[in-house]
Design a protein around this motif. Sequence first.
Motif, PDB file in Angstrom:
ATOM      1  N   ASP A  47       5.261  -1.591  21.110  1.00 36.68           N
ATOM      2  CA  ASP A  47       6.154  -2.558  20.452  1.00 36.68           C
ATOM      3  C   ASP A  47       7.588  -2.413  20.963  1.00 36.68           C
ATOM      4  OD1 ASP A  47       4.060  -3.533  18.951  1.00 36.68           O
ATOM      5  OD2 ASP A  47       4.580  -2.399  17.146  1.00 36.68           O
ATOM      6  N   ASN A  48       8.033  -1.173  21.085  1.00 35.81           N
ATOM      7  CA  ASN A  48       9.393  -0.925  21.578  1.00 35.81           C
ATOM      8  C   ASN A  48       9.549  -1.376  23.031  1.00 35.81           C
ATOM      9  OD1 ASN A  48      10.193   0.130  19.129  1.00 35.81           O
ATOM     10  ND2 ASN A  48       9.765   2.249  19.731  1.00 35.81           N
ATOM     11  N   ALA A  49       8.522  -1.161  23.837  1.00 31.38           N
ATOM     12  CA  ALA A  49       8.566  -1.587  25.238  1.00 31.38           C
ATOM     13  C   ALA A  49       8.650  -3.108  25.331  1.00 31.38           C
ATOM     14  CB  ALA A  49       7.346  -1.070  25.988  1.00 31.38           C
ATOM     15  N   ALA A  50       7.899  -3.805  24.484  1.00 29.47           N
ATOM     16  CA  ALA A  50       7.946  -5.269  24.469  1.00 29.47           C
ATOM     17  C   ALA A  50       9.329  -5.749  24.034  1.00 29.47           C
ATOM     18  CB  ALA A  50       6.872  -5.834  23.550  1.00 29.47           C
ATOM     19  N   ASP A  51       9.898  -5.114  23.015  1.00 24.59           N
ATOM     20  CA  ASP A  51      11.249  -5.465  22.573  1.00 24.59           C
ATOM     21  C   ASP A  51      12.269  -5.230  23.681  1.00 24.59           C
ATOM     22  OD1 ASP A  51      10.509  -6.266  20.043  1.00 24.59           O
ATOM     23  OD2 ASP A  51      10.938  -4.316  19.110  1.00 24.59           O
ATOM     24  N   SER A  52      12.150  -4.098  24.357  1.00 20.91           N
ATOM     25  CA  SER A  52      13.078  -3.761  25.428  1.00 20.91           C
ATOM     26  C   SER A  52      12.974  -4.768  26.572  1.00 20.91           C
ATOM     27  CB  SER A  52      12.787  -2.347  25.940  1.00 20.91           C
ATOM     28  OG  SER A  52      13.611  -2.050  27.038  1.00 20.91           O
ATOM     29  N   PHE A  53      11.757  -5.098  26.957  1.00 16.69           N
ATOM     30  CA  PHE A  53      11.550  -6.070  28.027  1.00 16.69           C
ATOM     31  C   PHE A  53      12.157  -7.419  27.637  1.00 16.69           C
ATOM     32  CE2 PHE A  53       9.286  -9.569  29.997  1.00 16.69           C
ATOM     33  CZ  PHE A  53       9.333  -9.220  31.331  1.00 16.69           C
ATOM     34  N   GLN A  54      11.863  -7.846  26.438  1.00 18.92           N
ATOM     35  CA  GLN A  54      12.348  -9.149  25.979  1.00 18.92           C
ATOM     36  C   GLN A  54      13.866  -9.181  25.965  1.00 18.92           C
ATOM     37  OE1 GLN A  54      13.950 -10.319  23.025  1.00 18.92           O
ATOM     38  NE2 GLN A  54      13.489 -12.474  23.303  1.00 18.92           N
ATOM     39  N   THR A  55      14.482  -8.114  25.531  1.00 14.99           N
ATOM     40  CA  THR A  55      15.945  -8.052  25.474  1.00 14.99           C
ATOM     41  C   THR A  55      16.552  -8.089  26.874  1.00 14.99           C
ATOM     42  OG1 THR A  55      15.858  -6.796  23.417  1.00 14.99           O
ATOM     43  CG2 THR A  55      17.894  -6.659  24.695  1.00 14.99           C
ATOM     44  N   ARG A  56      15.993  -7.294  27.789  1.00 14.19           N
ATOM     45  CA  ARG A  56      16.559  -7.203  29.140  1.00 14.19           C
ATOM     46  C   ARG A  56      16.279  -8.428  30.001  1.00 14.19           C
ATOM     47  NH1 ARG A  56      14.245  -2.291  31.751  1.00 14.19           N
ATOM     48  NH2 ARG A  56      12.567  -2.724  30.339  1.00 14.19           N
ATOM     49  N   TRP A  57      15.149  -9.054  29.808  1.00 14.34           N
ATOM     50  CA  TRP A  57      14.740 -10.135  30.700  1.00 14.34           C
ATOM     51  C   TRP A  57      14.878 -11.533  30.098  1.00 14.34           C
ATOM     52  CZ3 TRP A  57      13.545  -9.799  35.765  1.00 14.34           C
ATOM     53  CH2 TRP A  57      13.420  -8.508  36.283  1.00 14.34           C
ATOM     54  N   LYS A  58      15.296 -11.626  28.858  1.00 16.07           N
ATOM     55  CA  LYS A  58      15.368 -12.924  28.172  1.00 16.07           C
ATOM     56  C   LYS A  58      16.182 -13.945  28.969  1.00 16.07           C
ATOM     57  CE  LYS A  58      16.453 -14.884  23.627  1.00 16.07           C
ATOM     58  NZ  LYS A  58      17.163 -16.065  23.982  1.00 16.07           N
ATOM     59  N   TYR A  59      17.382 -13.599  29.339  1.00 15.02           N
ATOM     60  CA  TYR A  59      18.259 -14.544  30.039  1.00 15.02           C
ATOM     61  C   TYR A  59      17.647 -14.977  31.372  1.00 15.02           C
ATOM     62  CZ  TYR A  59      22.254 -16.598  32.394  1.00 15.02           C
ATOM     63  OH  TYR A  59      23.068 -17.473  33.070  1.00 15.02           O
ATOM     64  N   GLY A  60      17.176 -14.018  32.165  1.00 18.32           N
ATOM     65  CA  GLY A  60      16.610 -14.339  33.471  1.00 18.32           C
ATOM     66  C   GLY A  60      15.363 -15.211  33.375  1.00 18.32           C
ATOM     67  N   ILE A  61      14.493 -14.892  32.438  1.00 22.34           N
ATOM     68  CA  ILE A  61      13.271 -15.676  32.274  1.00 22.34           C
ATOM     69  C   ILE A  61      13.605 -17.081  31.774  1.00 22.34           C
ATOM     70  CG2 ILE A  61      11.146 -15.878  30.920  1.00 22.34           C
ATOM     71  CD1 ILE A  61      10.792 -12.858  31.303  1.00 22.34           C
ATOM     72  N   GLU A  62      14.593 -17.189  30.897  1.00 18.10           N
ATOM     73  CA  GLU A  62      15.020 -18.521  30.451  1.00 18.10           C
ATOM     74  C   GLU A  62      15.558 -19.334  31.623  1.00 18.10           C
ATOM     75  OE1 GLU A  62      17.788 -17.699  27.313  1.00 18.10           O
ATOM     76  OE2 GLU A  62      16.214 -17.494  25.802  1.00 18.10           O
ATOM     77  N   ARG A  63      16.325 -18.693  32.503  1.00 18.34           N
ATOM     78  CA  ARG A  63      16.869 -19.400  33.674  1.00 18.34           C
ATOM     79  C   ARG A  63      15.747 -19.833  34.621  1.00 18.34           C
ATOM     80  NH1 ARG A  63      19.938 -19.192  30.447  1.00 18.34           N
ATOM     81  NH2 ARG A  63      19.166 -21.296  30.366  1.00 18.34           N
ATOM     82  N   ILE A  64      14.760 -18.963  34.820  1.00 15.13           N
ATOM     83  CA  ILE A  64      13.631 -19.315  35.680  1.00 15.13           C
ATOM     84  C   ILE A  64      12.883 -20.505  35.073  1.00 15.13           C
ATOM     85  CG2 ILE A  64      11.395 -18.546  36.590  1.00 15.13           C
ATOM     86  CD1 ILE A  64      12.653 -15.698  36.733  1.00 15.13           C
ATOM     87  N   GLY A  65      12.661 -20.461  33.771  1.00 14.48           N
ATOM     88  CA  GLY A  65      11.991 -21.573  33.094  1.00 14.48           C
ATOM     89  C   GLY A  65      12.777 -22.870  33.208  1.00 14.48           C
ATOM     90  N   GLU A  66      14.093 -22.776  33.050  1.00 11.20           N
ATOM     91  CA  GLU A  66      14.948 -23.964  33.174  1.00 11.20           C
ATOM     92  C   GLU A  66      14.907 -24.490  34.610  1.00 11.20           C
ATOM     93  OE1 GLU A  66      17.718 -27.011  32.281  1.00 11.20           O
ATOM     94  OE2 GLU A  66      16.301 -25.859  31.081  1.00 11.20           O
ATOM     95  N   SER A  67      14.917 -23.602  35.574  1.00  9.39           N
ATOM     96  CA  SER A  67      14.829 -24.027  36.978  1.00  9.39           C
ATOM     97  C   SER A  67      13.494 -24.714  37.257  1.00  9.39           C
ATOM     98  CB  SER A  67      14.992 -22.831  37.913  1.00  9.39           C
ATOM     99  OG  SER A  67      16.298 -22.320  37.828  1.00  9.39           O
ATOM    100  N   ALA A  68      12.432 -24.192  36.682  1.00 13.26           N
ATOM    101  CA  ALA A  68      11.111 -24.820  36.846  1.00 13.26           C
ATOM    102  C   ALA A  68      11.117 -26.218  36.237  1.00 13.26           C
ATOM    103  CB  ALA A  68      10.026 -23.953  36.212  1.00 13.26           C
ATOM    104  N   ARG A  69      11.747 -26.372  35.084  1.00  9.08           N
ATOM    105  CA  ARG A  69      11.811 -27.679  34.423  1.00  9.08           C
ATOM    106  C   ARG A  69      12.600 -28.677  35.267  1.00  9.08           C
ATOM    107  NH1 ARG A  69      15.093 -30.731  31.860  1.00  9.08           N
ATOM    108  NH2 ARG A  69      16.799 -29.247  31.778  1.00  9.08           N
ATOM    109  N   VAL A  70      13.767 -28.257  35.732  1.00  4.16           N
ATOM    110  CA  VAL A  70      14.624 -29.143  36.534  1.00  4.16           C
ATOM    111  C   VAL A  70      13.927 -29.508  37.848  1.00  4.16           C
ATOM    112  CG1 VAL A  70      16.796 -29.226  37.829  1.00  4.16           C
ATOM    113  CG2 VAL A  70      16.772 -28.366  35.479  1.00  4.16           C
ATOM    114  N   THR A  71      13.293 -28.522  38.473  1.00  4.39           N
ATOM    115  CA  THR A  71      12.581 -28.786  39.719  1.00  4.39           C
ATOM    116  C   THR A  71      11.420 -29.747  39.483  1.00  4.39           C
ATOM    117  OG1 THR A  71      13.199 -26.610  40.557  1.00  4.39           O
ATOM    118  CG2 THR A  71      11.366 -27.714  41.669  1.00  4.39           C
ATOM    119  N   ALA A  72      10.693 -29.550  38.377  1.00  8.94           N
ATOM    120  CA  ALA A  72       9.581 -30.450  38.046  1.00  8.94           C
ATOM    121  C   ALA A  72      10.086 -31.879  37.858  1.00  8.94           C
ATOM    122  CB  ALA A  72       8.863 -29.976  36.787  1.00  8.94           C
ATOM    123  N   GLU A  73      11.233 -32.039  37.208  1.00  6.01           N
ATOM    124  CA  GLU A  73      11.800 -33.376  37.022  1.00  6.01           C
ATOM    125  C   GLU A  73      12.149 -34.008  38.373  1.00  6.01           C
ATOM    126  OE1 GLU A  73      15.131 -33.069  34.364  1.00  6.01           O
ATOM    127  OE2 GLU A  73      13.862 -32.521  32.663  1.00  6.01           O
TER     128      GLU A  73
END
Length: 111
Positions: A47-73
């Motif tokens: 659980d702690n590892a998942a929390d740590s990953f989510q905290t550290r990678w949240k911004y980057g993964i959101e940016r990758i997702g946003e880039s995928a959305r914009v590219t798809a459009e």
Amino acid sequence: MAGVLSVDIEVLGKAVQALRTAEQVLSDAMKAMSTGSHPDIGTAELDNAADSFQTRWKYGIERIGESARVTAEGVSKCLEAYQATDTVFTEALEQIEASIGGSPSGAEERA
């Protein structure tokens, strides 16, 4: 001399769908790992590892997702343009073929 451009519309459509799926997968994964949403995932360490990953990678993964959305459009707009061009080109070729081939409708109009 200009090269020949060839676009596989079916493959382009699949690329759009893959990008949209990637965005959704990333979004779903981040939601699943958000704090408090995974109490039954396993041990406290996991659980702690998942929390740590989510905290550290949240911004980057959101940016990758946003880039995928914009590219798809963008790719989707290209797909629509290629489909429209293909339709217009096909119609133009049919008109040329009809006028060269002396279609019955063309003969009636001239008579």
